[in-house]
Design a protein around this motif. Structure first.
Motif, short mmCIF file in Angstrom:
data_model
loop_
_atom_site.label_atom_id
_atom_site.label_comp_id
_atom_site.label_asym_id
_atom_site.label_seq_id
_atom_site.Cartn_x
_atom_site.Cartn_y
_atom_site.Cartn_z
N HIS A 44 2.59 9.40 3.92
CA HIS A 44 3.04 10.09 5.13
C HIS A 44 4.49 10.55 5.01
O HIS A 44 4.88 11.51 5.67
CB HIS A 44 2.90 9.16 6.34
CG HIS A 44 1.49 8.67 6.52
ND1 HIS A 44 0.49 9.46 7.03
CD2 HIS A 44 0.93 7.47 6.26
CE1 HIS A 44 -0.64 8.77 7.07
NE2 HIS A 44 -0.39 7.55 6.60
N THR A 45 5.28 9.85 4.20
CA THR A 45 6.70 10.17 4.05
C THR A 45 7.06 10.11 2.57
O THR A 45 6.33 9.51 1.76
CB THR A 45 7.58 9.14 4.79
OG1 THR A 45 7.47 7.87 4.12
CG2 THR A 45 7.16 8.99 6.26
N PRO A 46 8.20 10.70 2.19
CA PRO A 46 8.65 10.56 0.80
C PRO A 46 8.79 9.09 0.39
O PRO A 46 8.49 8.72 -0.75
CB PRO A 46 10.01 11.27 0.79
CG PRO A 46 9.90 12.29 1.88
CD PRO A 46 9.07 11.62 2.95
N GLY A 47 9.21 8.24 1.33
CA GLY A 47 9.34 6.81 1.04
C GLY A 47 8.00 6.16 0.69
O GLY A 47 7.95 5.24 -0.13
N ASP A 48 6.91 6.66 1.29
CA ASP A 48 5.58 6.12 0.96
C ASP A 48 5.23 6.41 -0.50
O ASP A 48 4.70 5.55 -1.20
CB ASP A 48 4.50 6.73 1.86
CG ASP A 48 4.65 6.35 3.32
OD1 ASP A 48 5.25 5.29 3.61
OD2 ASP A 48 4.16 7.11 4.18
N LEU A 49 5.53 7.63 -0.95
CA LEU A 49 5.27 7.97 -2.35
C LEU A 49 6.17 7.15 -3.27
O LEU A 49 5.70 6.61 -4.28
CB LEU A 49 5.48 9.47 -2.59
CG LEU A 49 5.27 9.97 -4.03
CD1 LEU A 49 3.88 9.63 -4.55
CD2 LEU A 49 5.52 11.47 -4.12
N ALA A 50 7.45 7.01 -2.90
CA ALA A 50 8.38 6.21 -3.72
C ALA A 50 7.91 4.76 -3.81
O ALA A 50 8.06 4.13 -4.86
CB ALA A 50 9.78 6.29 -3.13
N ALA A 51 7.33 4.23 -2.74
CA ALA A 51 6.84 2.85 -2.74
C ALA A 51 5.55 2.71 -3.56
O ALA A 51 5.29 1.65 -4.12
CB ALA A 51 6.60 2.38 -1.31
N TRP A 52 4.74 3.77 -3.64
CA TRP A 52 3.48 3.70 -4.38
C TRP A 52 3.69 3.84 -5.89
O TRP A 52 2.98 3.22 -6.67
CB TRP A 52 2.50 4.78 -3.89
CG TRP A 52 1.21 4.71 -4.61
CD1 TRP A 52 0.16 3.87 -4.34
CD2 TRP A 52 0.82 5.46 -5.77
NE1 TRP A 52 -0.85 4.07 -5.27
CE2 TRP A 52 -0.46 5.04 -6.15
CE3 TRP A 52 1.45 6.45 -6.53
CZ2 TRP A 52 -1.14 5.57 -7.24
CZ3 TRP A 52 0.78 6.97 -7.62
CH2 TRP A 52 -0.50 6.54 -7.96
N ILE A 53 4.65 4.64 -6.30
CA ILE A 53 4.85 4.93 -7.73
C ILE A 53 4.96 3.66 -8.58
O ILE A 53 4.34 3.58 -9.64
CB ILE A 53 6.05 5.88 -7.93
CG1 ILE A 53 5.67 7.28 -7.42
CG2 ILE A 53 6.47 5.95 -9.40
CD1 ILE A 53 6.82 8.27 -7.36
N PRO A 54 5.71 2.62 -8.16
CA PRO A 54 5.77 1.41 -8.99
C PRO A 54 4.43 0.69 -9.15
O PRO A 54 4.26 -0.10 -10.08
CB PRO A 54 6.77 0.51 -8.25
CG PRO A 54 7.55 1.41 -7.38
CD PRO A 54 6.63 2.54 -7.02
N LEU A 55 3.49 0.95 -8.26
CA LEU A 55 2.16 0.34 -8.36
C LEU A 55 1.30 1.05 -9.40
O LEU A 55 0.29 0.49 -9.86
CB LEU A 55 1.44 0.40 -7.00
CG LEU A 55 2.17 -0.24 -5.83
CD1 LEU A 55 1.39 -0.01 -4.54
CD2 LEU A 55 2.41 -1.72 -6.07
N SER A 56 1.67 2.26 -9.77
CA SER A 56 0.87 3.06 -10.69
C SER A 56 1.07 2.61 -12.13
O SER A 56 1.98 1.85 -12.45
CB SER A 56 1.24 4.55 -10.56
OG SER A 56 2.46 4.82 -11.22
N ARG A 57 0.24 3.15 -12.98
CA ARG A 57 0.29 2.82 -14.40
C ARG A 57 1.44 3.52 -15.12
O ARG A 57 1.64 3.31 -16.32
CB ARG A 57 -1.03 3.15 -15.09
CG ARG A 57 -1.35 4.61 -15.14
CD ARG A 57 -2.71 4.93 -15.77
NE ARG A 57 -3.76 4.23 -15.12
CZ ARG A 57 -4.66 3.44 -15.76
NH1 ARG A 57 -4.66 3.33 -17.06
NH2 ARG A 57 -5.57 2.80 -15.09
N ALA A 58 2.22 4.34 -14.43
CA ALA A 58 3.31 5.08 -15.07
C ALA A 58 4.39 4.15 -15.61
O ALA A 58 5.11 4.51 -16.54
CB ALA A 58 3.92 6.08 -14.10
N GLY A 59 4.54 2.97 -15.03
CA GLY A 59 5.53 2.02 -15.52
C GLY A 59 6.96 2.40 -15.19
O GLY A 59 7.88 2.03 -15.90
N LEU A 60 7.16 3.12 -14.09
CA LEU A 60 8.50 3.59 -13.74
C LEU A 60 9.26 2.62 -12.85
O LEU A 60 10.43 2.84 -12.56
CB LEU A 60 8.41 4.95 -13.03
CG LEU A 60 7.90 6.10 -13.89
CD1 LEU A 60 7.76 7.36 -13.06
CD2 LEU A 60 8.81 6.34 -15.07
#
Length: 198
Positions: A44-60
């Motif tokens: 819903h917000t840029p913060g939601d995407l920023a919070a999801w990225i660490p959960l992904s397999r990207a390893g960021l």
């Protein structure tokens, strides 16, 4: 860019289960979507995407700075990947030119830059932007839909389950989002159908 081996998913009132989408671009689909997928929307917000990225397999990790424009791009990219994956899972290659252009546009941005630290650990040049992350997602999608892996994009065979994944199993015979969820349900249903007295 592969690190994790799955995400823990849950629905209200149901047991959680581990789901491995098999690739970064299909993992993005776990954040929600359009139509009947809107009930699962997490971005819903840029913060939601920023919070999801660490959960992904990207390893960021939590290094990613996401702008409002990145959120718009993420939603557009996710919709394109959803349509491409559904088309591929149906056995068709009649991909929308607009969806392919969306992948190409996002992939044109520079991806995250890998670096090696003093202790010889792999890391990412900081700061990482949402644009760089989305470039990595789009480049992953280009590899999946533009190469032989496209034949291994699947939709779960479970009733009413629309989870999409890349079948990375050696024989290419994966049918379920998770054996502990839809695979198990199918086994129980088959057993009941064979033995109605049970």
């Amino acid at each position: 860019m592969t690190m994790a081996t799955g995400m823990k998913l849950s629905a209200p009132g149901r047991r959680s289960f581990r789901f491995d989408a098999g690739t970064l671009c299909l993992e993005l689909l776990l954040t929600g979507g359009e139509g009947d997928l809107a009930q699962w929307e997490r971005l819903h917000t840029p913060g939601d995407l920023a919070a999801w990225i660490p959960l992904s397999r990207a390893g960021l990790g939590d290094l990613v700075h996401v702008s409002p424009g990145d959120l718009v791009t993420a939603l557009r990219l996710r919709s394109a990947v959803q349509r491409l994956a559904e088309t591929a899972a149906s056995g068709s290659r009649a991909f929308s030119a607009a969806d392919l252009a969306t992948l190409n546009d996002a992939a044109a941005a520079p991806p995250p830059v890998p670096v090696i630290g003093p202790a010889l650990e792999r890391a990412w040049a900081s700061p990482v932007t949402g644009t760089q992350f989305l470039s990595a997602v789009a480049r992953d999608a280009v590899e999946v839909f533009g190469g032989p892996a496209v034949d291994r994009v699947r939709m779960c065979g479970g009733e009413r389950c629309r989870l999409l994944f890349l079948d990375t199993s050696r024989p290419g015979a994966r049918r379920w989002c998770s054996m502990e969820r839809c695979g198990n349900r199918h086994k129980l249903r088959t057993r009941r159908d064979r033995n109605p007295a049970d």
